[in-house]
Motif scaffolding. Structure first.
Motif, PDB file in Angstrom:
ATOM      1  N   ARG A   1       0.829  -1.206   0.000  1.00  0.00           N
ATOM      2  CA  ARG A   1       0.000   0.000   0.000  1.00  0.00           C
ATOM      3  C   ARG A   1       0.867   1.262   0.000  1.00  0.00           C
ATOM      4  N   ASP A   2       1.860   1.280   0.880  1.00  0.00           N
ATOM      5  CA  ASP A   2       2.701   2.472   1.009  1.00  0.00           C
ATOM      6  C   ASP A   2       3.459   2.765  -0.284  1.00  0.00           C
ATOM      7  N   VAL A   3       3.938   1.702  -0.925  1.00  0.00           N
ATOM      8  CA  VAL A   3       4.649   1.879  -2.194  1.00  0.00           C
ATOM      9  C   VAL A   3       3.701   2.439  -3.260  1.00  0.00           C
ATOM     10  N   LEU A   4       2.512   1.868  -3.348  1.00  0.00           N
ATOM     11  CA  LEU A   4       1.566   2.310  -4.384  1.00  0.00           C
ATOM     12  C   LEU A   4       1.130   3.759  -4.145  1.00  0.00           C
ATOM     13  N   ILE A   5       0.980   4.117  -2.882  1.00  0.00           N
ATOM     14  CA  ILE A   5       0.630   5.509  -2.566  1.00  0.00           C
ATOM     15  C   ILE A   5       1.721   6.460  -3.076  1.00  0.00           C
ATOM     16  N   GLN A   6       2.960   6.050  -2.928  1.00  0.00           N
ATOM     17  CA  GLN A   6       4.045   6.916  -3.414  1.00  0.00           C
ATOM     18  C   GLN A   6       4.004   7.080  -4.935  1.00  0.00           C
ATOM     19  N   PHE A   7       3.686   5.981  -5.642  1.00  0.00           N
ATOM     20  CA  PHE A   7       3.561   6.112  -7.102  1.00  0.00           C
ATOM     21  C   PHE A   7       2.388   7.040  -7.460  1.00  0.00           C
ATOM     22  N   LEU A   8       1.260   6.821  -6.805  1.00  0.00           N
ATOM     23  CA  LEU A   8       0.072   7.646  -7.096  1.00  0.00           C
ATOM     24  C   LEU A   8       0.353   9.120  -6.817  1.00  0.00           C
ATOM     25  N   GLU A   9       1.089   9.377  -5.753  1.00  0.00           N
ATOM     26  CA  GLU A   9       1.416  10.774  -5.399  1.00  0.00           C
ATOM     27  C   GLU A   9       2.238  11.452  -6.486  1.00  0.00           C
ATOM     28  N   LYS A  10       2.941  10.647  -7.262  1.00  0.00           N
ATOM     29  CA  LYS A  10       3.694  11.204  -8.391  1.00  0.00           C
ATOM     30  C   LYS A  10       2.839  11.302  -9.659  1.00  0.00           C
ATOM     31  N   GLY A  11       1.553  10.958  -9.527  1.00  0.00           N
ATOM     32  CA  GLY A  11       0.661  11.023 -10.687  1.00  0.00           C
ATOM     33  C   GLY A  11       0.798   9.822 -11.617  1.00  0.00           C
ATOM     34  N   ILE A  12       1.433   8.771 -11.115  1.00  0.00           N
ATOM     35  CA  ILE A  12       1.611   7.561 -11.932  1.00  0.00           C
ATOM     36  C   ILE A  12       0.409   6.634 -11.739  1.00  0.00           C
ATOM     37  N   HIS A  13      -0.180   6.184 -12.856  1.00  0.00           N
ATOM     38  CA  HIS A  13      -1.337   5.289 -12.779  1.00  0.00           C
ATOM     39  C   HIS A  13      -0.941   3.958 -12.147  1.00  0.00           C
ATOM     40  N   VAL A  14      -1.838   3.409 -11.341  1.00  0.00           N
ATOM     41  CA  VAL A  14      -1.581   2.132 -10.683  1.00  0.00           C
ATOM     42  C   VAL A  14      -2.650   1.119 -11.055  1.00  0.00           C
ATOM     43  N   ILE A  15      -2.202  -0.049 -11.464  1.00  0.00           N
ATOM     44  CA  ILE A  15      -3.100  -1.168 -11.745  1.00  0.00           C
ATOM     45  C   ILE A  15      -2.713  -2.288 -10.801  1.00  0.00           C
ATOM     46  N   SER A  16      -3.664  -2.741 -10.003  1.00  0.00           N
ATOM     47  CA  SER A  16      -3.326  -3.748  -9.000  1.00  0.00           C
ATOM     48  C   SER A  16      -4.269  -4.942  -9.067  1.00  0.00           C
ATOM     49  N   ALA A  17      -3.709  -6.123  -8.853  1.00  0.00           N
ATOM     50  CA  ALA A  17      -4.510  -7.346  -8.795  1.00  0.00           C
ATOM     51  C   ALA A  17      -4.606  -7.847  -7.351  1.00  0.00           C
ATOM     52  N   ASN A  18      -4.194  -7.006  -6.415  1.00  0.00           N
ATOM     53  CA  ASN A  18      -3.991  -7.412  -5.025  1.00  0.00           C
ATOM     54  C   ASN A  18      -5.265  -7.234  -4.191  1.00  0.00           C
ATOM     55  N   LYS A  19      -6.142  -8.240  -4.254  1.00  0.00           N
ATOM     56  CA  LYS A  19      -7.449  -8.142  -3.583  1.00  0.00           C
ATOM     57  C   LYS A  19      -7.325  -8.045  -2.072  1.00  0.00           C
ATOM     58  N   ASP A  20      -6.344  -8.767  -1.494  1.00  0.00           N
ATOM     59  CA  ASP A  20      -6.177  -8.758  -0.035  1.00  0.00           C
ATOM     60  C   ASP A  20      -5.962  -7.321   0.444  1.00  0.00           C
ATOM     61  N   MET A  21      -5.017  -6.648  -0.203  1.00  0.00           N
ATOM     62  CA  MET A  21      -4.673  -5.284   0.185  1.00  0.00           C
ATOM     63  C   MET A  21      -5.802  -4.319  -0.174  1.00  0.00           C
ATOM     64  N   LEU A  22      -6.359  -4.466  -1.375  1.00  0.00           N
ATOM     65  CA  LEU A  22      -7.383  -3.527  -1.831  1.00  0.00           C
ATOM     66  C   LEU A  22      -8.646  -3.601  -0.982  1.00  0.00           C
TER      67      LEU A  22
END
Lengths: 405, 405
Positions: free
Chosen positions: A84-105
C-alpha cells in the motif's frame, strides 16, 4: 509508454506473454508501444518463464520510485501495508496504478482511491475480482445506467473446484483438496481459499463498486467449506440443488446485507452450472434486471487479460477518469431480513422433527430420513432461524441456505 | 447536456423511465443534467406511457437537424436507408449517435462509423446486440487485451422462448409461437425472429466488433426454427443435449466461418441453461479463454440500460473515442472446416443406417430406433457431411450440429 511491473510470478509472466502475443492489437488501440521498462522482484537471480527483454530488473523499489520515466505501474506482487505504502508513493507522483492485489485492496482501496483522485492518477483493479472476468468494467461502464441492488458470485476457483469434485465425482473434501493442491489451484496452506476469506475480499470490493458505498471487511460474516459433508451434497443433489461457495450482497439504499457461505442453488440457476475453477458474478440492476458474467477466476494469461485491459483503457482515456465516483459514505453490514428456505439435517428421527417444525409453524418437505432426518423448509425469517439454530434438543448437523432462482 | 430521442415506443419509453428513476446517479457520473430536449415521432398525437416533460415533440425531422442545441441523438425508431441518412446528417454535425437499430447497423455500420470518425463524433450501439447485456463494452473495453477467435450466442429471445417452451413443457412449435405472440415476445409476422434474421444481424455486428473485420451480412447462412420438431428436441434431451438457436462465428486471422442455425448443446454447456427470453453471448479470447455474458435480450428498461450506459460513457469520455478501431479490411465468410458431431434422424431402419454409416467410416451412437433411426455421429468433416446430406436413399429427416463443450 513505459510500464513498471512489481512482481514476476504467475500473473507477472502472464502479463509479459499477453503484451508480447497481442502486441500489434494493443499498440493499435493505444497508438504507441508499451515498453516494460522496470521489473521489481524480491530475488533478481531467480529463473523465470518470461522474457523480460530490456527491462531493468531490480530488488530496489526506491530506484523505481526515483525514476522519472515510468507512466504506469502494475502491482502483482501481493503484500499488505508495505505494498500500500509503495503504491501511494507512485500515485502521489501522478503515476497510474493497476493492482490485482485483492487482499490489500479490500482493506485499503478507499485510502488509495483518494490519493489517486488528488493526483489525477487512475487506480484500476479489474484483475482483483474474479480474475479474467471483466466485471469491474461491466459494473462501472456497461451497467452504469443502473442502480444495483444485488451482487452474488462464485468468486473463488479453489473452493469451486473442490465442491465440483465432491458433487460430480463423489470425492470427499480431503481428497478433493489434495487434488486441488496438486493441480496448483490450492496453496500449501489453503486457509484463504477454503475458509472463504478470498471470496470475502472480492464481495467487499464488488459491493463497494456496485453500490458506491464504503464497506468494512471486518463486518462481513464468512463461513468456508471445510465442514461440508458429502452426504449433504448428495442429499441436496437429489432435491435438485447444488452446493456452491457464494459471496452474496444486497443493498437497500442504505445498508448492505452481506455474507460468504456455502449455499444451495437450484440446478436451473445460472450460477449452478459454473463448475471447477471457473468463476461467475451475478448482478441485478433496477433497469437491466438479471445479468451474469462468467469466466476464469485465476491463471496467468487469464488474469493478465484483465490487467492489460486496464492498461489499455487507462492509456486510451488519456488521463480522463476511468473509475467511477469514489464512495464517501459507508454502508453498515447488517443481517439480511429476507426470508429464505433452508436445508437442514437433524440428528433426531422424522417424527420428532415433524413435531418440532410443526410447533414452530415451519413448513418443510422431507429429503431423507434414512439415518438423520433431512428437510428443506419453506421460507423462514431470521428471528425464527435463530430460534431453530439455538435449539439443542434436535441436533442440527448441517444447515444451508437455499437461494431462490 | 441536450438529448434528442428518435422514436418513442417500448425502448424510447424505457429510456425516459431509466433517465428519471436513476437521475441522481446519472447526473453524478456525468457531472451535469441530461435534458431530453427533442423527441421525434411519426405521430405526435399518440398517447404514450412516458412523461416527456418539456421536450419538443415533433414529426418533423428537419427541425431537429436544424436545431443547434442537440449534443447527442438516440435512435430507437427502426427503419433502414432513411434512418441511416438521418443519422449521417447528425454525425456530420459532430453530434454523437447512439442506436439500437440492429437491422440498419448490420448493413450500414461501416458507412456510419466512417462519418463518425471524420467528424469526431461517437457512434455507439450497445443496445443493438443482445439488449441489456453489456457485450459491446465487454469486447471493446473489458476484453480488449485479447485477440478474439470465437463468438457464439443465444441472440434472439423470441426463438429461445419458443424452444424453451417446446423443451421444458413439450409444446409444439405452433402453440409456443402463439404464446410468444400473446406475451409480446413475438410480432404478428414473426419472420425476422423465427427464420433467424434477427440473430444473423447480431452475429454480424458481434463478429465485426470482435475481430475488427468488415463482414457482409448477405454471406452469412441462416436457418431458423420453423421446422424444428418436438421429436428431435425430445430425442436430443434423452442424449443430454439441448436445442438452441445459436449464432456462431469463428475467426482464423483471415476468414470467418459464421452461421445461424438451431444447434444441440450439451446440458453442461454454459449456453444450455439460458432459458426463455434470456440471451447470452459466449466469447473466447487468446488470453482469457472462455467467457460468457448473460442477461435480458429485449424489453423497455432492459434495453434502455444499454442505451443510457452508452450515453453516460459518451458524456464522461468528453469526446475521446469510446469505440475501438474502425475495421478497414473485410473478412470473407467461408464454411467452417472444423469437424463436428451431428444428430441425424433417418427414415430408414437401423440395419440400413448401420451399413450406410459403416460404409462411410462414420462412427455413431444410436439414440432412438423406435420409428425413424436417430444417431449421434462422431466428428465428421464438411466434405463427408455434404456427401451424407446429398444421399437421398436413407431419407434424412432432421440434422443438427452438436456443439462441443
Amino acid at each position: 509508454m513505459n510500464l513498471a511491473i512489481l512482481g514476476m510470478g504467475t500473473v507477472g509472466c502472464g502479463i509479459m506473454e499477453v503484451l508480447s502475443m497481442n502486441r500489434e492489437k494493443i499498440t493499435g488501440l493505444i497508438g504507441e508501444e508499451i515498453t516494460v521498462s522496470h521489473v521489481f522482484v524480491s530475488n533478481v537471480d531467480k529463473k523465470r518463464d518470461a522474457d523480460l527483454g530490456g527491462a531493468i530488473v531490480t530488488d530496489d523499489i526506491n530506484s523505481l520510485l526515483d525514476s522519472d520515466g515510468i507512466d504506469a505501474v502494475i502491482e502483482v506482487m501481493g503484500g499488505m501495508e508495505t505494498t500500500r505504502d509503495v503504491l501511494i508513493q507512485f500515485l502521489e507522483k501522478g503515476i497510474h496504478v493497476i493492482s490485482a492485489n485483492k487482499d490489500m485492496l479490500a482493506k485499503y482501496i478507499d485510502e488509495l482511491a483518494l490519493v489517486a483522485e488528488e493526483n489525477d492518477a487512475n487506480l484500476l483493479y479489474e484483475a482483483s475480482i474474479a480474475g479474467g472476468i471483466p466485471i469491474v468494467n461491466a459494473i462501472e461502464h456497461g451497467l452504469n445506467a443502473n442502480q444495483i441492488h444485488k451482487v452474488m458470485g462464485i468468486l473463488n476457483g479453489t473452493t469451486n473446484y473442490i465442491l465440483s469434485k465432491m458433487t460430480k465425482d463423489g470425492w470427499d473434501y480431503a481428497r478433493a483438496l489434495d487434488e486441488a493442491k496438486e493441480k496448483g489451484y490450492a496453496e500449501a496452506d489453503p486457509t484463504n481459499d477454503v475458509d472463504g476469506f478470498d471470496a470475502q475480499r472480492k464481495i467487499v470490493l464488488l459491493s463497494r463498486l456496485a453500490y458506491g458505498r464504503k464497506v468494512d471487511i471486518d463486518e462481513v460474516p464468512v463461513t468456508g467449506i471445510r465442514n461440508v459433508e458429502l452426504k449433504d451434497i448428495s442429499n441436496a443433489g437429489d432435491a435438485g440443488l447444488k452446493m456452491k461457495l457464494v459471496g452474496k450482497s444486497e443493498f437497500d439504499g442504505e445498508n448492505v446485507s452481506m455474507e460468504v457461505a456455502p449455499v444451495l442453488l437450484p440446478d436451473e440457476h445460472q450460477l449452478a452450472s459454473v463448475e471447477y475453477e471457473k468463476n461467475a458474478v451475478y448482478v441485478m440492476g433496477n433497469a437491466v434486471g438479471e445479468t451474469m458474467f462468467y469466466g476464469p477466476g485465476a491463471g496467468g494469461p487469464e488474469t493478465a487479460s484483465a490487467v492489460v485491459s486496464d492498461l489499455i483503457n487507462c492509456a486510451r482515456s488519456r488521463g480522463a477518469a476511468r473509475t467511477g465516483t469514489r464512495p464517501e459514505a459507508a454502508a453498515h453490514v447488517k443481517a439480511s431480513d429476507t426470508a429464505y428456505s433452508y436445508y437442514i439435517r437433524f440428528s433426531s428421527d422424522e417424527a420428532a422433527i415433524s413435531n418440532h417444525l410443526a410447533g414452530m409453524n415451519i413448513e418443510y418437505r422431507l429429503v431423507d430420513a434414512a439415518d438423520d432426518t433431512t428437510v428443506i423448509t419453506g421460507p423462514i425469517g431470521q428471528e425464527q432461524l435463530k430460534k431453530l439454530e439455538s435449539d439443542t434438543q434436535h441436533g442440527i448437523r448441517a444447515l444451508y441456505q437455499v437461494e431462490g432462482n
